[in-house]
Design a protein around this motif. Structure first.
Motif, PDB file in Angstrom:
ATOM      1  N   THR A 437       0.818  -1.216   0.000  1.00  0.00           N
ATOM      2  CA  THR A 437       0.000   0.000   0.000  1.00  0.00           C
ATOM      3  C   THR A 437       0.850   1.263   0.000  1.00  0.00           C
ATOM      4  O   THR A 437       0.434   2.279  -0.541  1.00  0.00           O
ATOM      5  CB  THR A 437      -0.995   0.035   1.185  1.00  0.00           C
ATOM      6  N   GLY A 438       2.051   1.171   0.595  1.00  0.00           N
ATOM      7  CA  GLY A 438       2.934   2.351   0.628  1.00  0.00           C
ATOM      8  C   GLY A 438       3.208   2.852  -0.777  1.00  0.00           C
ATOM      9  O   GLY A 438       3.033   4.037  -1.087  1.00  0.00           O
ATOM     10  N   ALA A 439       3.579   1.911  -1.662  1.00  0.00           N
ATOM     11  CA  ALA A 439       3.918   2.287  -3.037  1.00  0.00           C
ATOM     12  C   ALA A 439       2.687   2.812  -3.771  1.00  0.00           C
ATOM     13  O   ALA A 439       2.755   3.793  -4.509  1.00  0.00           O
ATOM     14  CB  ALA A 439       4.501   1.093  -3.771  1.00  0.00           C
ATOM     15  N   ILE A 440       1.544   2.163  -3.539  1.00  0.00           N
ATOM     16  CA  ILE A 440       0.321   2.600  -4.220  1.00  0.00           C
ATOM     17  C   ILE A 440      -0.099   3.972  -3.692  1.00  0.00           C
ATOM     18  O   ILE A 440      -0.456   4.866  -4.459  1.00  0.00           O
ATOM     19  CB  ILE A 440      -0.817   1.568  -4.012  1.00  0.00           C
ATOM     20  N   GLU A 441       0.042   4.122  -2.390  1.00  0.00           N
ATOM     21  CA  GLU A 441      -0.346   5.377  -1.759  1.00  0.00           C
ATOM     22  C   GLU A 441       0.468   6.534  -2.320  1.00  0.00           C
ATOM     23  O   GLU A 441      -0.065   7.623  -2.594  1.00  0.00           O
ATOM     24  CB  GLU A 441      -0.152   5.278  -0.239  1.00  0.00           C
ATOM     25  N   ALA A 442       1.757   6.303  -2.529  1.00  0.00           N
ATOM     26  CA  ALA A 442       2.616   7.350  -3.081  1.00  0.00           C
ATOM     27  C   ALA A 442       2.083   7.789  -4.444  1.00  0.00           C
ATOM     28  O   ALA A 442       1.984   8.980  -4.740  1.00  0.00           O
ATOM     29  CB  ALA A 442       4.053   6.835  -3.203  1.00  0.00           C
ATOM     30  N   LEU A 489      -8.126   5.380  -3.118  1.00  0.00           N
ATOM     31  CA  LEU A 489      -8.638   6.585  -3.780  1.00  0.00           C
ATOM     32  C   LEU A 489      -9.924   7.075  -3.121  1.00  0.00           C
ATOM     33  O   LEU A 489     -10.094   8.258  -2.852  1.00  0.00           O
ATOM     34  CB  LEU A 489      -8.885   6.310  -5.263  1.00  0.00           C
ATOM     35  N   LYS A 490     -10.800   6.132  -2.836  1.00  0.00           N
ATOM     36  CA  LYS A 490     -12.081   6.503  -2.222  1.00  0.00           C
ATOM     37  C   LYS A 490     -11.845   7.184  -0.882  1.00  0.00           C
ATOM     38  O   LYS A 490     -12.453   8.217  -0.576  1.00  0.00           O
ATOM     39  CB  LYS A 490     -12.953   5.260  -2.020  1.00  0.00           C
ATOM     40  N   ALA A 491     -10.942   6.603  -0.114  1.00  0.00           N
ATOM     41  CA  ALA A 491     -10.658   7.155   1.208  1.00  0.00           C
ATOM     42  C   ALA A 491     -10.083   8.562   1.089  1.00  0.00           C
ATOM     43  O   ALA A 491     -10.534   9.502   1.749  1.00  0.00           O
ATOM     44  CB  ALA A 491      -9.691   6.238   1.952  1.00  0.00           C
ATOM     45  N   LYS A 492      -9.096   8.713   0.172  1.00  0.00           N
ATOM     46  CA  LYS A 492      -8.404  10.013   0.073  1.00  0.00           C
ATOM     47  C   LYS A 492      -9.294  11.095  -0.554  1.00  0.00           C
ATOM     48  O   LYS A 492      -9.151  12.269  -0.238  1.00  0.00           O
ATOM     49  CB  LYS A 492      -7.142   9.860  -0.770  1.00  0.00           C
ATOM     50  N   LEU A 493     -10.174  10.675  -1.460  1.00  0.00           N
ATOM     51  CA  LEU A 493     -11.043  11.666  -2.114  1.00  0.00           C
ATOM     52  C   LEU A 493     -12.307  11.914  -1.295  1.00  0.00           C
ATOM     53  O   LEU A 493     -13.071  12.827  -1.576  1.00  0.00           O
ATOM     54  CB  LEU A 493     -11.442  11.194  -3.517  1.00  0.00           C
ATOM     55  N   GLY A 494     -12.504  11.052  -0.308  1.00  0.00           N
ATOM     56  CA  GLY A 494     -13.702  11.190   0.523  1.00  0.00           C
ATOM     57  C   GLY A 494     -14.982  10.908  -0.245  1.00  0.00           C
ATOM     58  O   GLY A 494     -15.981  11.619  -0.085  1.00  0.00           O
ATOM     59  N   ILE A 495     -14.955   9.895  -1.128  1.00  0.00           N
ATOM     60  CA  ILE A 495     -16.198   9.547  -1.853  1.00  0.00           C
ATOM     61  C   ILE A 495     -16.564   8.086  -1.629  1.00  0.00           C
ATOM     62  O   ILE A 495     -15.797   7.337  -1.074  1.00  0.00           O
ATOM     63  CB  ILE A 495     -16.106   9.818  -3.383  1.00  0.00           C
TER      64      ILE A 495
END
Ligand code: ADP
Ligand code: MG
Length: 495
Positions: A437-442, A489-495
């Motif tokens: 997840t670290g790499a994907i998160e980046a 993405l959903k978490a970070k975009l809040g959707i």
């Protein structure tokens, strides 16, 4: 029997709808090393006149001796067609003159064939199944072959085929469209190939059909039929039916009537033309061949052959649906060719572990079949092994690679590493899915901060998520685990 006609099967004429009636007489060459009444070889492609015994050349005083293997093959075929097996049958002489028929008659079966009525279940489409009745199956000899293209002035005769055993399989007039007839011949061919009683090779003439066609107004009695002789491909059978039905409709709508006759299909011109009319039809003067006793065997012999029959396509299809939970369509596609079905099962059960049967079916009938098709081979004839496909499916199921990367790995197996191990390829080329997840998160963070306008849009319209997923996949070379990407993405975009 089809009693109810679907409107979609009808042909529109200028004056209304017409129904097409089709019955087929299929000639299938019996798989056997030697001929029906002689010990000569049946090998295809030998030098002309090298596989000819004195019997096949009809030398005076020669006597036919029935080949027991051909009889067994006919009985097996009858059993595979769920047909009546006649314990007593009779060989007749069908008399006619032809340069490639030295006897002056063909030994056939007329009033008492070896096999009587049966049934073939035919899948016309994924949602439509019909039953086609079998009228009879009889054994007969093939004739030789006249060669007119070897010399400008002479014709030659090759007797290699003379005396080879054929099964003539006569259907009832149960088909109502070119599609139904094509599907029937495909199914018949599949059954014969499963049984091992005919190789079904249409290019070599091992399977060819006489196609009987008539038309009528729905609900009316059958019309007069024409018989189109010796059609030698499934595609041509369909074309011949459509062409002939339209010819008959045009005549009838013009106030004319159909003459019962024998016609030939010319695929180049896309037309059928008359060969001989009923009035010129041969009177074959059939009579029981005095050189041959009636063919008799007992029920125990039939039972023994029945007990040794292989699993046939209908049974295999049911088993695939039951054991592997496959939809009828997938199971039907897989069992249409026995080797493909075996290949599929080998892949599902490879290494003694069972993997997702539907996923394996998707690969075998999808990408693998497409590749096989593109190189003109059957699935099992390609260099791709069930082990390779099984491993590919395992890599997807373990989420080591995505379905998309799996396609790339397949392309590598096809063109670069024919004997490669998918697992080793994924390892060596760094194709492993990024689940870290670290790499994907980046990657996710980078895309979000570079596109504030898109972020605002996505928050207003959540379907915009797809755009972000695409960007992250691009950035990670398609190796990011799609599920992880979505969640982050959903978490970070809040959707
Ligand atoms: P024959 O002995 O003259 O060859 P058959 O009764 O054996 O005639 O029929 C030969 C084939 O023609 C069979 O496959 C049969 O299903 C088919 N057939 C019979 N009547 C019709 C018809 N009216 N329209 C189309 N096909 C037909
Ligand atoms: Mg006939």
């Amino acid at each position: 029997m089809n009693t109810h006609v679907k409107p979609s099967k009808l042909i529109k004429g200028a004056t209304g709808d017409w129904e097409v009636i089709i019955g087929l007489e299929v000639h299938a060459q019996v798989t056997s090393r030697s001929k029906l009444f002689s010990g000569a070889s049946t090998l295809f492609g030998a030098e002309p006149n090298t596989n000819v015994s004195l019997v096949d050349a009809a030398m005076p005083g020669m006597l036919p001796v029935i080949n027991a293997e051909c009889v067994a093959q006919a009985v097996r075929t009858g059993l595979g067609l769920q047909a009546q097996i006649n314990l007593r049958s009779v060989f007749d002489r069908k008399n006619y003159f032809y340069p490639d028929l030295p006897q002056g008659y063909q030994i056939s079966q007329y009033k008492s064939p070896i096999v009587g009525e049966g049934t073939v279940i035919v899948d016309v489409s994924p949602t439509e199944q019909i039953e086609v009745g079998i009228e009879r199956l009889h054994l007969e000899q093939d004739a030789g072959k006249s060669l007119h293209d070897q010399s400008a002035t002479d014709s030659f005769v090759d007797l290699n085929r003379s005396g080879v055993a054929l099964m003539e399989i006569v259907s009832k007039p149960d088909m109502r469209s070119a599609d139904e007839a094509r599907a029937y011949v495909s199914k018949l061919r599949t059954i014969l190939r499963y049984l091992g009683t005919c190789d079904g090779n249409m290019e070599q003439g091992s399977l060819r059909a006489d196609v009987n066609v008539s038309v009528r107004r729905p609900g009316e009695p059958f019309g007069t039929r024409c018989e189109i002789k010796n059609v030698n491909s499934i595609r041509f059978i369909g074309q011949a039916i459509e062409t002939e039905a339209r010819r008959q409709i045009a005549i009838l709508e013009d106030g004319g009537s159909i003459d019962q006759e024998t016609r030939l299909f010319d695929p180049g011109k896309g037309e059928t033309r008359s060969m001989r009319s009923k009035e010129e039809a041969h009177d074959y003067r059939y009579f029981p061949d005095p050189d041959l006793l009636p063919l008799e065997f007992d029920q125990a012999y039939v039972d023994e052959l029945a007990s040794a029959l292989p699993e046939l396509p209908d049974a295999k299809k049911s088993r695939f649906m039951k054991d592997y939970g496959l939809p009828a369509y997938d199971a039907g596609v897989l069992v249409a060719d026995k080797e493909t079905a075996d290949y599929y099962e080998a892949a599902v059960n490879y290494g003694g572990t069972k993997r997702d049967p539907k996923l394996v079916a998707n690969w075998v009938t999808g990408d693998v079949a497409a590749y096989a098709n593109s190189v003109g081979l059957a699935v099992a004839q390609t260099h791709l092994t069930p082990a390779q496909i099984a491993t590919l499916v395992d890599l997807i199921s373990e989420q080591t690679i995505s379905g998309k990367i799996a396609k790339d790995v397949l392309a590598i197996l096809i063109s670069e590493e024919k004997e490669g191990d998918p697992r080793a390829i994924v390892e060596a080329r760094g194709l492993k899915q990024v689940t870290d997840t670290g790499a994907i998160e980046a990657a996710v963070d980078a895309i979000i901060s570079a596109n504030p306008d898109k972020v605002a849009q996505a928050q207003a319209k959540p379907t915009m998520l797809g755009w972000f997923v695409g960007q992250v996949m691009k950035q990670t070379g398609g190796k990011a685990n799609p599920q992880a990407v979505n969640e982050l993405l959903k978490a970070k975009l809040g959707i």
